[in-house]
Motif scaffolding. Sequence first.
Motif, PDB file in Angstrom:
ATOM      1  N   HIS A 229     -23.869  45.053  73.356  1.00 35.27           N
ATOM      2  CA  HIS A 229     -25.041  43.909  73.866  1.00 35.27           C
ATOM      3  C   HIS A 229     -26.054  44.181  73.012  1.00 35.27           C
ATOM      4  O   HIS A 229     -26.719  45.253  72.454  1.00 35.27           O
ATOM      5  CB  HIS A 229     -25.475  44.651  75.235  1.00 35.27           C
ATOM      6  CG  HIS A 229     -26.726  43.621  75.905  1.00 35.27           C
ATOM      7  ND1 HIS A 229     -26.420  42.198  76.102  1.00 35.27           N
ATOM      8  CD2 HIS A 229     -27.742  43.831  76.185  1.00 35.27           C
ATOM      9  CE1 HIS A 229     -27.431  41.857  76.650  1.00 35.27           C
ATOM     10  NE2 HIS A 229     -28.566  42.781  76.580  1.00 35.27           N
ATOM     11  N   GLU A 230     -26.616  43.185  72.353  1.00 34.40           N
ATOM     12  CA  GLU A 230     -27.886  42.870  71.376  1.00 34.40           C
ATOM     13  C   GLU A 230     -27.727  44.429  70.259  1.00 34.40           C
ATOM     14  O   GLU A 230     -28.581  44.834  70.020  1.00 34.40           O
ATOM     15  CB  GLU A 230     -28.977  43.076  71.965  1.00 34.40           C
ATOM     16  CG  GLU A 230     -29.205  41.925  72.884  1.00 34.40           C
ATOM     17  CD  GLU A 230     -30.710  42.067  73.484  1.00 34.40           C
ATOM     18  OE1 GLU A 230     -31.422  42.861  73.477  1.00 34.40           O
ATOM     19  OE2 GLU A 230     -30.937  41.134  74.288  1.00 34.40           O
ATOM     20  N   GLY A 231     -26.405  44.217  69.810  1.00 33.94           N
ATOM     21  CA  GLY A 231     -26.084  45.306  68.601  1.00 33.94           C
ATOM     22  C   GLY A 231     -25.883  46.890  69.346  1.00 33.94           C
ATOM     23  O   GLY A 231     -25.648  47.595  68.366  1.00 33.94           O
ATOM     24  N   LYS A 233     -24.030  49.720  71.401  1.00 32.57           N
ATOM     25  CA  LYS A 233     -22.551  50.005  72.143  1.00 32.57           C
ATOM     26  C   LYS A 233     -22.858  50.728  73.401  1.00 32.57           C
ATOM     27  O   LYS A 233     -23.583  51.664  73.492  1.00 32.57           O
ATOM     28  CB  LYS A 233     -21.587  50.647  71.252  1.00 32.57           C
ATOM     29  CG  LYS A 233     -21.204  50.099  70.012  1.00 32.57           C
ATOM     30  CD  LYS A 233     -20.528  50.943  69.246  1.00 32.57           C
ATOM     31  CE  LYS A 233     -20.010  50.239  67.798  1.00 32.57           C
ATOM     32  NZ  LYS A 233     -18.982  51.091  67.001  1.00 32.57           N
ATOM     33  N   TYR A 234     -22.304  50.149  74.529  1.00 29.80           N
ATOM     34  CA  TYR A 234     -22.399  50.726  75.914  1.00 29.80           C
ATOM     35  C   TYR A 234     -21.276  50.859  76.441  1.00 29.80           C
ATOM     36  O   TYR A 234     -20.306  50.035  76.243  1.00 29.80           O
ATOM     37  CB  TYR A 234     -23.161  49.756  76.533  1.00 29.80           C
ATOM     38  CG  TYR A 234     -24.747  49.463  76.205  1.00 29.80           C
ATOM     39  CD1 TYR A 234     -25.855  50.430  76.785  1.00 29.80           C
ATOM     40  CD2 TYR A 234     -25.084  48.559  75.624  1.00 29.80           C
ATOM     41  CE1 TYR A 234     -27.050  50.437  76.313  1.00 29.80           C
ATOM     42  CE2 TYR A 234     -26.311  48.366  75.270  1.00 29.80           C
ATOM     43  CZ  TYR A 234     -27.301  48.990  75.484  1.00 29.80           C
ATOM     44  OH  TYR A 234     -28.748  48.840  75.332  1.00 29.80           O
ATOM     45  N   THR A 252     -25.424  54.549  76.575  1.00 29.74           N
ATOM     46  CA  THR A 252     -25.013  54.275  75.038  1.00 29.74           C
ATOM     47  C   THR A 252     -24.098  55.269  74.605  1.00 29.74           C
ATOM     48  O   THR A 252     -23.967  56.162  75.004  1.00 29.74           O
ATOM     49  CB  THR A 252     -26.324  54.324  74.380  1.00 29.74           C
ATOM     50  OG1 THR A 252     -26.625  55.850  74.365  1.00 29.74           O
ATOM     51  CG2 THR A 252     -27.641  53.662  74.660  1.00 29.74           C
ATOM     52  N   ASN A 326     -24.988  46.258  84.202  1.00 27.51           N
ATOM     53  CA  ASN A 326     -25.696  46.061  82.912  1.00 27.51           C
ATOM     54  C   ASN A 326     -27.189  46.105  83.182  1.00 27.51           C
ATOM     55  O   ASN A 326     -28.139  45.799  82.258  1.00 27.51           O
ATOM     56  CB  ASN A 326     -25.532  44.995  82.050  1.00 27.51           C
ATOM     57  CG  ASN A 326     -25.761  43.769  82.577  1.00 27.51           C
ATOM     58  OD1 ASN A 326     -26.441  43.507  83.496  1.00 27.51           O
ATOM     59  ND2 ASN A 326     -25.284  42.660  81.962  1.00 27.51           N
ATOM     60  N   VAL A 329     -29.543  47.744  80.983  1.00 26.96           N
ATOM     61  CA  VAL A 329     -29.885  47.211  79.511  1.00 26.96           C
ATOM     62  C   VAL A 329     -30.473  45.874  79.426  1.00 26.96           C
ATOM     63  O   VAL A 329     -30.849  45.139  78.194  1.00 26.96           O
ATOM     64  CB  VAL A 329     -28.523  47.291  78.618  1.00 26.96           C
ATOM     65  CG1 VAL A 329     -27.713  48.364  78.832  1.00 26.96           C
ATOM     66  CG2 VAL A 329     -27.709  45.959  79.242  1.00 26.96           C
ATOM     67  N   ARG A 330     -30.779  45.337  80.348  1.00 31.83           N
ATOM     68  CA  ARG A 330     -31.536  43.878  80.489  1.00 31.83           C
ATOM     69  C   ARG A 330     -32.907  43.995  80.326  1.00 31.83           C
ATOM     70  O   ARG A 330     -33.574  45.176  80.414  1.00 31.83           O
ATOM     71  CB  ARG A 330     -31.158  43.184  81.758  1.00 31.83           C
ATOM     72  CG  ARG A 330     -29.951  42.830  81.841  1.00 31.83           C
ATOM     73  CD  ARG A 330     -29.240  42.351  83.295  1.00 31.83           C
ATOM     74  NE  ARG A 330     -30.055  41.420  83.818  1.00 31.83           N
ATOM     75  CZ  ARG A 330     -30.397  40.969  85.129  1.00 31.83           C
ATOM     76  NH1 ARG A 330     -29.281  41.662  86.136  1.00 31.83           N
ATOM     77  NH2 ARG A 330     -30.956  39.984  85.889  1.00 31.83           N
ATOM     78  N   LYS A 331     -33.588  43.026  79.772  1.00 37.19           N
ATOM     79  CA  LYS A 331     -34.835  43.060  79.569  1.00 37.19           C
ATOM     80  C   LYS A 331     -35.975  42.206  80.641  1.00 37.19           C
ATOM     81  O   LYS A 331     -37.069  42.052  80.286  1.00 37.19           O
ATOM     82  CB  LYS A 331     -35.204  42.257  78.179  1.00 37.19           C
ATOM     83  CG  LYS A 331     -34.328  43.235  76.916  1.00 37.19           C
ATOM     84  CD  LYS A 331     -34.654  44.654  76.987  1.00 37.19           C
ATOM     85  CE  LYS A 331     -33.947  45.278  75.731  1.00 37.19           C
ATOM     86  NZ  LYS A 331     -34.075  46.813  75.601  1.00 37.19           N
ATOM     87  N   ASP A 332     -35.206  41.655  81.395  1.00 38.57           N
ATOM     88  CA  ASP A 332     -35.792  40.698  82.298  1.00 38.57           C
ATOM     89  C   ASP A 332     -36.217  41.211  83.586  1.00 38.57           C
ATOM     90  O   ASP A 332     -36.575  40.681  84.691  1.00 38.57           O
ATOM     91  CB  ASP A 332     -35.109  39.436  82.528  1.00 38.57           C
ATOM     92  CG  ASP A 332     -33.677  39.685  83.339  1.00 38.57           C
ATOM     93  OD1 ASP A 332     -33.148  41.009  82.996  1.00 38.57           O
ATOM     94  OD2 ASP A 332     -33.003  38.894  83.822  1.00 38.57           O
TER      95      ASP A 332
END
Length: 358
Positions: A229-231, A233-234, A252, A326, A329-332
Amino acid sequence: METAQTVVLTVEEAEALRSRMRDLQAAVSRYYAATGNHGDFVPELRAFITHTQAINDLLTESIADNRSFKVALAARGEDAKSLINGIKYVRNVDQHLLYTVAPDSENVRMVGGSFGTRLFPVWRSVPAEVHSQLRPGTQKLQPAFEDRLVGREISGSMMDVLRLFGALIPDAVHRDSQNEWSGFPLMSQPGMGYPLHPEEPLDRVQVHDWLSQRVPNGDLRVAMGLRIHEGVKYLYGNTWVKGYSFTPFVETVEQVRADVSAGFVYLACEDMFVLKSASDEFPDALQGVVLSSTVDVDKQGPRIAARHLAEEWVTPDSEVFWDDVNIEVRKDLPESWFFEVRRARRLNALVPPSFTRR
């Protein structure tokens, strides 16, 4: 600057105190559980007071080097001294007089919603007519109780005591088979950012490092896949404890490697194993589906290897699970929400009291 001064104990003294700490830790954990299920928490409050003073008495009077306790406590400052003296005062009231120590019934806050509600009682003053019956030595402790405890939320004070004893007598902390404080972490509740663990830093910035540097709680984790996700690894999947999963995880690859190096077990589920909902068994687990496995979880795949951490892969039928885990890892979403989710998952702090029998 905070000192690292600790109490000098023999092996035998540490073992004896560990038994007392087990009782104290259990009282705090059970009190907290009772405030969530609206049970009778007064017995646990009184047990906390009794066990705290019992440990104080042992450190003051019974250990060979009792001077080391006095020196270590003094090094912690006036706040620590007032905390101990305040508990000593209210314990003497509870033990020697016909007066029941209980929270302030007129100042109890209830907070929560669909994920459960919790009561937040505060300490109340001891009536003057009761105080007047105490011995002069105990009466002198009243200012410490009034200034340090009265009007303050009780479970926070309990955690302060555990935090203090954990710093002063680290060898006496009672730990379970996973080397975790017995009775902890406390169960996480959304929107409430109070510490869930006596070792949890009070500085929010430091908590992130603390969570990453300790291994996750639980018996093991079973990975269901790896996504990029956005480069980044998870690895994602579920945390398991005694055959049940209350908490998913997403980490990660770097964090997984650190956990494995520290001895924590991650398995890679290469074929989807049969899971079933166990939520009905735990009605107080309100934050997601509780899962159980039809077979031994520790046999659900090999240990994580380099090939599982290199490229994307998913267990059959589990790709949709990524959308549920996830959130970290989200930004919202607000940072506070991220913190609470991260902490709850890392500590496996969604395990309810009905599972631990607190």
